[in-house]
Scaffold this motif. Structure first.
Motif, PDB file in Angstrom:
ATOM      1  N   ASP A 484      34.972 -61.716-100.934  1.00  0.00           N
ATOM      2  CA  ASP A 484      35.121 -60.747 -99.845  1.00  0.00           C
ATOM      3  C   ASP A 484      34.670 -59.375-100.334  1.00  0.00           C
ATOM      4  N   PRO A 485      33.711 -58.731 -99.662  1.00  0.00           N
ATOM      5  CA  PRO A 485      33.188 -57.447-100.158  1.00  0.00           C
ATOM      6  C   PRO A 485      34.217 -56.320-100.123  1.00  0.00           C
ATOM      7  N   VAL A 486      35.068 -56.291 -99.094  1.00  0.00           N
ATOM      8  CA  VAL A 486      36.038 -55.199 -98.973  1.00  0.00           C
ATOM      9  C   VAL A 486      37.080 -55.288-100.087  1.00  0.00           C
ATOM     10  N   ASP A 489      35.553 -54.291-103.330  1.00  0.00           N
ATOM     11  CA  ASP A 489      35.342 -52.839-103.324  1.00  0.00           C
ATOM     12  C   ASP A 489      36.652 -52.116-103.609  1.00  0.00           C
ATOM     13  N   TRP A 508      32.116 -52.925-107.842  1.00  0.00           N
ATOM     14  CA  TRP A 508      31.317 -52.386-106.737  1.00  0.00           C
ATOM     15  C   TRP A 508      30.001 -53.141-106.602  1.00  0.00           C
ATOM     16  N   ALA A 511      30.839 -56.385-104.998  1.00  0.00           N
ATOM     17  CA  ALA A 511      31.096 -56.165-103.577  1.00  0.00           C
ATOM     18  C   ALA A 511      29.777 -56.050-102.806  1.00  0.00           C
ATOM     19  N   VAL A 515      27.997 -58.404 -99.426  1.00  0.00           N
ATOM     20  CA  VAL A 515      27.838 -57.828 -98.091  1.00  0.00           C
ATOM     21  C   VAL A 515      26.768 -58.600 -97.327  1.00  0.00           C
ATOM     22  N   GLU A 523      33.850 -54.179 -92.055  1.00  0.00           N
ATOM     23  CA  GLU A 523      34.530 -53.055 -92.693  1.00  0.00           C
ATOM     24  C   GLU A 523      33.816 -52.612 -93.965  1.00  0.00           C
ATOM     25  N   ALA A 524      33.034 -53.499 -94.544  1.00  0.00           N
ATOM     26  CA  ALA A 524      32.350 -53.153 -95.792  1.00  0.00           C
ATOM     27  C   ALA A 524      31.327 -52.040 -95.551  1.00  0.00           C
ATOM     28  N   ASP A 525      31.282 -51.072 -96.485  1.00  0.00           N
ATOM     29  CA  ASP A 525      30.371 -49.932 -96.372  1.00  0.00           C
ATOM     30  C   ASP A 525      29.435 -49.933 -97.585  1.00  0.00           C
ATOM     31  N   PRO A 526      28.298 -50.626 -97.495  1.00  0.00           N
ATOM     32  CA  PRO A 526      27.410 -50.740 -98.666  1.00  0.00           C
ATOM     33  C   PRO A 526      26.847 -49.397 -99.141  1.00  0.00           C
TER      34      PRO A 526
END
Length: 556
Positions: A484-486, A489, A508, A511, A515, A523-526
């Motif tokens: 899970d990327p979030v 992160d 990071w 994460a 993505v 919700e993930a912010d690359p």
């Protein structure tokens, strides 16, 4: 579902067989039937291919297409449950009860329960009612089969017009089938035939509580008006045979795979085309097997004037959503809402689909209507308040959202999803942090294996500046949700906060690798992850105007 091409192509024996086998692995009954049939045409004496064709044709509901091959297998004295089931289904569909009774069930049967029940119904169809009722008793002597036998005997007594004896069985033999939806409605019809409408109403209210739907409402209205309900569940011995396959399918669903259960449900429908419950079961099993187009087509077979039409349309909504067509699902629901505007489930389902499409304002309106139609204080209403609260929170209407979250907890105290969402939201808003922490700790205690909830606990501790405590929880969250990327992160941020900068950068990068570039609404912010890799979390927080990390160790 596209099939992988085979060396040699599907126009050869091996190619057709392998293509059929691959299609069967993916439960693509239509393709597997086509390829297996092509293979059998090239090797017509192959017994294994014969069984494969029969199984796939039954999965499609094509008993007539499976029949010639099933007869060939029986002619060669091959014991094949699917072949025997096909021949039996054909005999009973043609009401050839005498011919069925002449079969040797030891070598040409399906199994003790099915053979025993079908034999009893066949005797009734062959004008041997007394023998048939005795046969049900004999089946009931077998260990674990009495519930099935007495349910079917009660149905047979209803068909024969002996409603008093049927009611006695419902009272004395309150087995699991008697307590199903069909069992409860059949008993209400029996009581009505005995001029006991008030008892019929009481039995339905006891069975269904406060829930309702068009079919149930129609029965209750007729009973309250003093009408006598006809006994509609079994009208012929053929209907009784269909009920055998349907009730066994329902039992098999608990233990057997859906592809096996599907065959029984298909045969039930073959024997009785107006068995809507069997149709709905077929569609539901196809949905479970990821055959969404087939499931959608079966749901559409329910007539628009049938009392189960709304249930079929809701089933269609489910498969349309899973097949990636939410717009079509919304269209179906909007039409349902016009016709069945008094059904809460229609509006709540519409709200769910709209919410998942980020259409929060119309979602709130749909939930409003659903709640208006739901009796006050019903415990199941907690999810409606919870779902509406999520929509309101996304619309930045926090006071209303918080009120709904808290109402959901009043109706379902300790519900971990609600505790987690409300607690997390309070943390993000930097309000009531002590209460938020307590809520999330309760949620973790209730769902210790939920990665999202464990992540929330780690994150609230991080936001409270309790970085060292946050580490272990965030690490566990990543163990539970490793890609899970979030969550990855968040672990990176926590590592950075305790000075483990290299591990933070590694998380990071992980994460970022998880993505989905097509998930633009996640919700993930690359971009933020990349910025942290370039300049570190401290600089990113400063650039954002956010509070800096707390100093937890200033001794050098």
């Amino acid at each position: 579902m596209a099939l992988i091409p085979f060396v040699g192509g599907a126009d050869t024996l091996s190619g057709s067989y392998l293509a059929g086998r691959q299609a069967a692995v993916h439960n693509d009954f239509e393709a597997s039937a086509r390829y297996y049939t092509a293979a059998l045409a090239r090797d017509p004496s192959n017994l294994n291919l014969m069984e494969d064709v029969i199984a796939t044709q039954l999965g499609m509901g094509n008993v007539d297409r499976a029949l010639p091959i099933a007869k060939l297998l029986e002619d060669q004295d091959v014991r094949s449950q699917s072949a025997h089931m096909t021949v039996i289904a054909d005999l009973l569909a043609n009401e050839a009860y005498g011919e069925y009774l002449e079969r040797n069930v030891e070598t040409l049967g399906v199994g003790p329960l099915v053979d025993g029940l079908l034999g009893a119904w066949a005797m009734i169809g062959d004008n041997r009612a007394e023998d048939g009722l005795a046969a049900f008793d004999k089946v009931g002597e077998e260990r674990g089969l009495r519930g099935f036998a007495m349910y079917h005997k009660a149905m047979a007594l209803g068909l024969l017009g002996d409603f008093a004896a049927a009611e006695d069985l419902f009272v004395e033999e309150a087995g699991p089938l008697q307590q199903t939806r069909r069992g409860a409605m059949a008993r209400a019809e029996i009581l009505s035939q005995l001029d006991r409408n008030e008892d019929a109403i009481a039995s339905l209210e006891a069975a269904f509580g406060g829930s309702s739907d068009p079919e149930l409402s129609g029965m209750l209205s007729a009973l309250e008006a003093g009408d006598t309900l006809s006994f509609s569940h079994i009208k012929t011995a053929r209907d009784g045979a269909a009920e055998v396959f349907y009730s066994v399918a329902g039992a098999l669903r608990q233990d057997a795979g859906p592809e096996f259960t599907l065959i029984y449900a298909r045969v039930a429908r073959h024997l009785r085309r107006d068995h809507i419950d069997a149709l709905l079961l077929v569609a539901d099993l196809l949905d479970e097997l990821d055959q969404y187009d087939l499931a959608n087509a079966v749901y559409k077979e329910v007539p628009a004037d049938d009392s189960a039409f709304h249930a079929a349309e809701l089933g269609r909504v489910g498969v349309l959503r899973k097949s990636g067509d939410p717009d079509a699902a919304i269209e179906v629901l909007e039409q349902l809402a016009k016709r069945f505007g008094d059904l809460s489930i229609v509006h709540s389902t519409l709200g769910d689909v709209l919410r998942q499409q980020d259409q929060f304002e119309p979602a709130v309106a749909a939930y409003d209507r659903a709640l208006d139609l739901t009796p006050e204080g019903v415990s199941g209403a907690w999810f409606l308040h919870y779902a509406r609260a999520i929509s309101l929170e996304r619309l930045d209407e926090w006071p209303r959202a918080e009120s709904d979250f808290r109402r959901a907890l009043e109706l379902n105290p300790g519900q971990p999803q609600v505790l987690n969402y409300l607690g997390y939201s309070l943390v993000e808003k930097q309000i009531k942090l002590d209460e938020a922490l307590e809520m999330i700790e309760q949620a973790v205690a209730a769902s210790p294996d939920s990665g999202f909830i464990v992540d929330s606990l780690g994150w609230v501790l991080y936001r409270l500046g309790r970085y060292e405590e946050a580490v272990q929880h965030m690490e566990k969250a990543v163990e539970l949700m490793p890609i899970d990327p979030v969550v990855n992160d968040h672990l990176g941020d926590v590592y950075w906060s305790v000075g483990r900068t290299r591990e933070a950068q590694f998380q990071w990068m992980r994460a970022l690798s998880f993505v989905d570039p097509e998930d633009t609404d996640g919700e993930a912010d690359p971009d933020r992850m990349r910025r942290k890799l370039e300049v570190g979390l401290d600089q990113v927080l400063e650039d954002e105007g956010a509070a800096p990390l707390k100093v937890v160790n200033d001794k050098g």
